[in-house]
Motif scaffolding. Sequence first.
Motif, PDB file in Angstrom:
ATOM      1  N   LYS A 220       0.661  -9.954   9.241  1.00 53.51           N
ATOM      2  CA  LYS A 220       1.211  -8.682   8.760  1.00 53.51           C
ATOM      3  C   LYS A 220       1.988  -7.974   9.855  1.00 53.51           C
ATOM      4  O   LYS A 220       3.102  -7.520   9.641  1.00 53.51           O
ATOM      5  CB  LYS A 220       0.077  -7.759   8.291  1.00 53.51           C
ATOM      6  CG  LYS A 220      -0.417  -8.058   6.901  1.00 53.51           C
ATOM      7  CD  LYS A 220      -1.463  -7.017   6.500  1.00 53.51           C
ATOM      8  CE  LYS A 220      -2.043  -7.356   5.147  1.00 53.51           C
ATOM      9  NZ  LYS A 220      -3.077  -6.407   4.718  1.00 53.51           N
ATOM     10  N   GLU A 227       5.355  -1.168   4.559  1.00 44.86           N
ATOM     11  CA  GLU A 227       4.615  -0.906   3.335  1.00 44.86           C
ATOM     12  C   GLU A 227       5.160   0.379   2.722  1.00 44.86           C
ATOM     13  O   GLU A 227       5.808   1.167   3.410  1.00 44.86           O
ATOM     14  CB  GLU A 227       3.120  -0.768   3.659  1.00 44.86           C
ATOM     15  CG  GLU A 227       2.587  -2.026   4.325  1.00 44.86           C
ATOM     16  CD  GLU A 227       1.075  -2.054   4.492  1.00 44.86           C
ATOM     17  OE1 GLU A 227       0.483  -1.010   4.799  1.00 44.86           O
ATOM     18  OE2 GLU A 227       0.501  -3.143   4.296  1.00 44.86           O
ATOM     19  N   ASP A 264       2.038   0.791   8.340  1.00 46.27           N
ATOM     20  CA  ASP A 264       0.646   0.772   7.916  1.00 46.27           C
ATOM     21  C   ASP A 264       0.397   1.990   7.028  1.00 46.27           C
ATOM     22  O   ASP A 264       0.198   3.091   7.531  1.00 46.27           O
ATOM     23  CB  ASP A 264      -0.269   0.786   9.147  1.00 46.27           C
ATOM     24  CG  ASP A 264      -1.736   0.823   8.774  1.00 46.27           C
ATOM     25  OD1 ASP A 264      -2.065   0.654   7.578  1.00 46.27           O
ATOM     26  OD2 ASP A 264      -2.549   1.029   9.690  1.00 46.27           O
ATOM     27  N   VAL A 265       0.417   1.795   5.727  1.00 47.42           N
ATOM     28  CA  VAL A 265       0.292   2.952   4.825  1.00 47.42           C
ATOM     29  C   VAL A 265      -1.072   3.608   4.908  1.00 47.42           C
ATOM     30  O   VAL A 265      -1.197   4.800   4.681  1.00 47.42           O
ATOM     31  CB  VAL A 265       0.579   2.599   3.342  1.00 47.42           C
ATOM     32  CG1 VAL A 265       2.034   2.302   3.127  1.00 47.42           C
ATOM     33  CG2 VAL A 265      -0.308   1.514   2.823  1.00 47.42           C
ATOM     34  N   GLN A 266      -2.089   2.818   5.253  1.00 45.21           N
ATOM     35  CA  GLN A 266      -3.442   3.372   5.327  1.00 45.21           C
ATOM     36  C   GLN A 266      -3.465   4.606   6.229  1.00 45.21           C
ATOM     37  O   GLN A 266      -3.997   5.637   5.862  1.00 45.21           O
ATOM     38  CB  GLN A 266      -4.383   2.298   5.891  1.00 45.21           C
ATOM     39  CG  GLN A 266      -5.841   2.560   5.654  1.00 45.21           C
ATOM     40  CD  GLN A 266      -6.211   2.424   4.183  1.00 45.21           C
ATOM     41  OE1 GLN A 266      -5.737   1.513   3.509  1.00 45.21           O
ATOM     42  NE2 GLN A 266      -7.018   3.341   3.683  1.00 45.21           N
ATOM     43  N   ILE A 288       0.792   2.461  -4.128  1.00 48.81           N
ATOM     44  CA  ILE A 288       0.855   1.888  -2.783  1.00 48.81           C
ATOM     45  C   ILE A 288       1.245   0.423  -2.859  1.00 48.81           C
ATOM     46  O   ILE A 288       0.643  -0.342  -3.615  1.00 48.81           O
ATOM     47  CB  ILE A 288      -0.512   2.038  -2.075  1.00 48.81           C
ATOM     48  CG1 ILE A 288      -0.830   3.530  -1.904  1.00 48.81           C
ATOM     49  CG2 ILE A 288      -0.509   1.326  -0.729  1.00 48.81           C
ATOM     50  CD1 ILE A 288      -2.216   3.801  -1.384  1.00 48.81           C
ATOM     51  N   GLN A 289       2.292   0.056  -2.157  1.00 47.33           N
ATOM     52  CA  GLN A 289       2.684  -1.360  -2.105  1.00 47.33           C
ATOM     53  C   GLN A 289       2.391  -1.874  -0.705  1.00 47.33           C
ATOM     54  O   GLN A 289       3.093  -1.539   0.241  1.00 47.33           O
ATOM     55  CB  GLN A 289       4.172  -1.518  -2.452  1.00 47.33           C
ATOM     56  CG  GLN A 289       4.488  -1.109  -3.877  1.00 47.33           C
ATOM     57  CD  GLN A 289       5.958  -0.788  -4.097  1.00 47.33           C
ATOM     58  OE1 GLN A 289       6.801  -0.998  -3.235  1.00 47.33           O
ATOM     59  NE2 GLN A 289       6.253  -0.252  -5.266  1.00 47.33           N
ATOM     60  N   ARG A 290       1.325  -2.662  -0.594  1.00 47.82           N
ATOM     61  CA  ARG A 290       0.912  -3.151   0.724  1.00 47.82           C
ATOM     62  C   ARG A 290       1.564  -4.482   1.035  1.00 47.82           C
ATOM     63  O   ARG A 290       1.983  -5.219   0.143  1.00 47.82           O
ATOM     64  CB  ARG A 290      -0.601  -3.311   0.761  1.00 47.82           C
ATOM     65  CG  ARG A 290      -1.325  -2.019   0.429  1.00 47.82           C
ATOM     66  CD  ARG A 290      -2.554  -1.850   1.238  1.00 47.82           C
ATOM     67  NE  ARG A 290      -2.268  -1.752   2.655  1.00 47.82           N
ATOM     68  CZ  ARG A 290      -3.165  -1.401   3.559  1.00 47.82           C
ATOM     69  NH1 ARG A 290      -4.394  -1.143   3.194  1.00 47.82           N
ATOM     70  NH2 ARG A 290      -2.846  -1.328   4.831  1.00 47.82           N
ATOM     71  N   THR A 291       1.592  -4.803   2.325  1.00 50.47           N
ATOM     72  CA  THR A 291       2.064  -6.117   2.734  1.00 50.47           C
ATOM     73  C   THR A 291       0.959  -7.127   2.475  1.00 50.47           C
ATOM     74  O   THR A 291      -0.195  -6.890   2.806  1.00 50.47           O
ATOM     75  CB  THR A 291       2.391  -6.115   4.238  1.00 50.47           C
ATOM     76  OG1 THR A 291       3.355  -5.106   4.476  1.00 50.47           O
ATOM     77  CG2 THR A 291       2.940  -7.453   4.694  1.00 50.47           C
ATOM     78  N   ASN A 292       1.286  -8.216   1.809  1.00 53.87           N
ATOM     79  CA  ASN A 292       0.306  -9.287   1.620  1.00 53.87           C
ATOM     80  C   ASN A 292       1.011 -10.619   1.875  1.00 53.87           C
ATOM     81  O   ASN A 292       2.201 -10.655   2.205  1.00 53.87           O
ATOM     82  CB  ASN A 292      -0.319  -9.222   0.220  1.00 53.87           C
ATOM     83  CG  ASN A 292       0.723  -9.277  -0.873  1.00 53.87           C
ATOM     84  OD1 ASN A 292       1.765  -9.916  -0.727  1.00 53.87           O
ATOM     85  ND2 ASN A 292       0.451  -8.612  -1.978  1.00 53.87           N
TER      86      ASN A 292
END
Length: 307
Positions: A220, A227, A264-266, A288-292
């Motif tokens: 990531k 994100e 890092d959206v968190q 929320i669109q996270r990196t995966n």
Amino acid sequence: MIEIKNLRKSYNGHEALKGISFAIQKGEFYGLLGPNGAGKTTTISIMSSILKPDSGEVIIDGMNLDTHPGQAKQLIGVVPQEIALYGDLTASENLHFWGGLYGVSNSELKKRSEEVLHLFGFYDRRNDNVKTYSGGMKRRINIAAALLHQPKILFMDEPTVGIDPQSRNLIFEVIEKLHKEGMTIVYTTHYMEEAERFCDRIGIIDNGQIIAEGTLKELKSNSALKEVVVVTYDHANESQLKEISAKWPDSNLSENKISFYATDVQSALSGIISGSGQMGADISNIEIQRTNLETIFLSLTGKQLRD
Ligand SMILES: Nc1ncnc2c1ncn2[C@@H]1O[C@H](COP(=O)(O)OP(=O)(O)OP(=O)(O)O)[C@@H](O)[C@H]1O
Ligand SMILES: [Mg+2]
């Protein structure tokens, strides 16, 4: 524990592996993640000495697979992609056949067969012919067969493709247990959820090459993908939203939505929410669109993992 050095393999002039290298530590759960045709089975088959590479080396626990095939193979259990069982034999008979091939003595085989039959929830059906089994049950027996000689290393090639959820969950439970007990596992899949869930480290393979490698966290952060938090507002006027958007280093306002970009959206989320609150803007939805692994693969190759 395992070292793969510059493996190359061509089939009729088609280069399936273009120089694959990686190393796996003792006790590690290593995932080879890649789409159809990437070269996963070719790699696993060479690592299990089922197939010879055109060039390159496989070192297992310090032994070269080419010069010490017998000793190295004793350490490995292999679960092939194609199920290899005899339909007209019972589960017990299949296990005896495979155990014999792995060189397990008769008395040991009896004990080990019972253990794996219990482990995979099959003991009551041990005397039924395997042709009466579902695909998921066959797959479980296949994995059980690979464990009879108590290998230190397990290679599994897409073990959950096309099977029922019950079998899949049981397989997950068993491999998690084996991993906890210290087994080194190499697992190929094209399901990113499986790679994310189980693997200590992941090698992303495409077109016969490892295009990225690391823990999920490393993949990531190396991908430098942003994100996104998409916030939808209620009853907010345009100037309010413009001001909120302007305060964020990287954002985009469109109608009543702002997309906030962050690595890092968190950690960005609380700032976004409090920033909106201070401006008196009511939030009606947050997406929320996270990196995966899917988005990482897309950014590396420009294509979806599951084409
Ligand atoms: N026996 C063979 N003869 C000719 N070509 C082959 C053979 N085995 C594999 N290939 C080709 O080599 C490439 C890699 O195949 P491989 O089976 O290793 O991929 P894979 O990642 O395991 O794919 P899948 O997810 O479909 O199992 C593909 O282009 C495939 O068509
Ligand atoms: Mg394959």
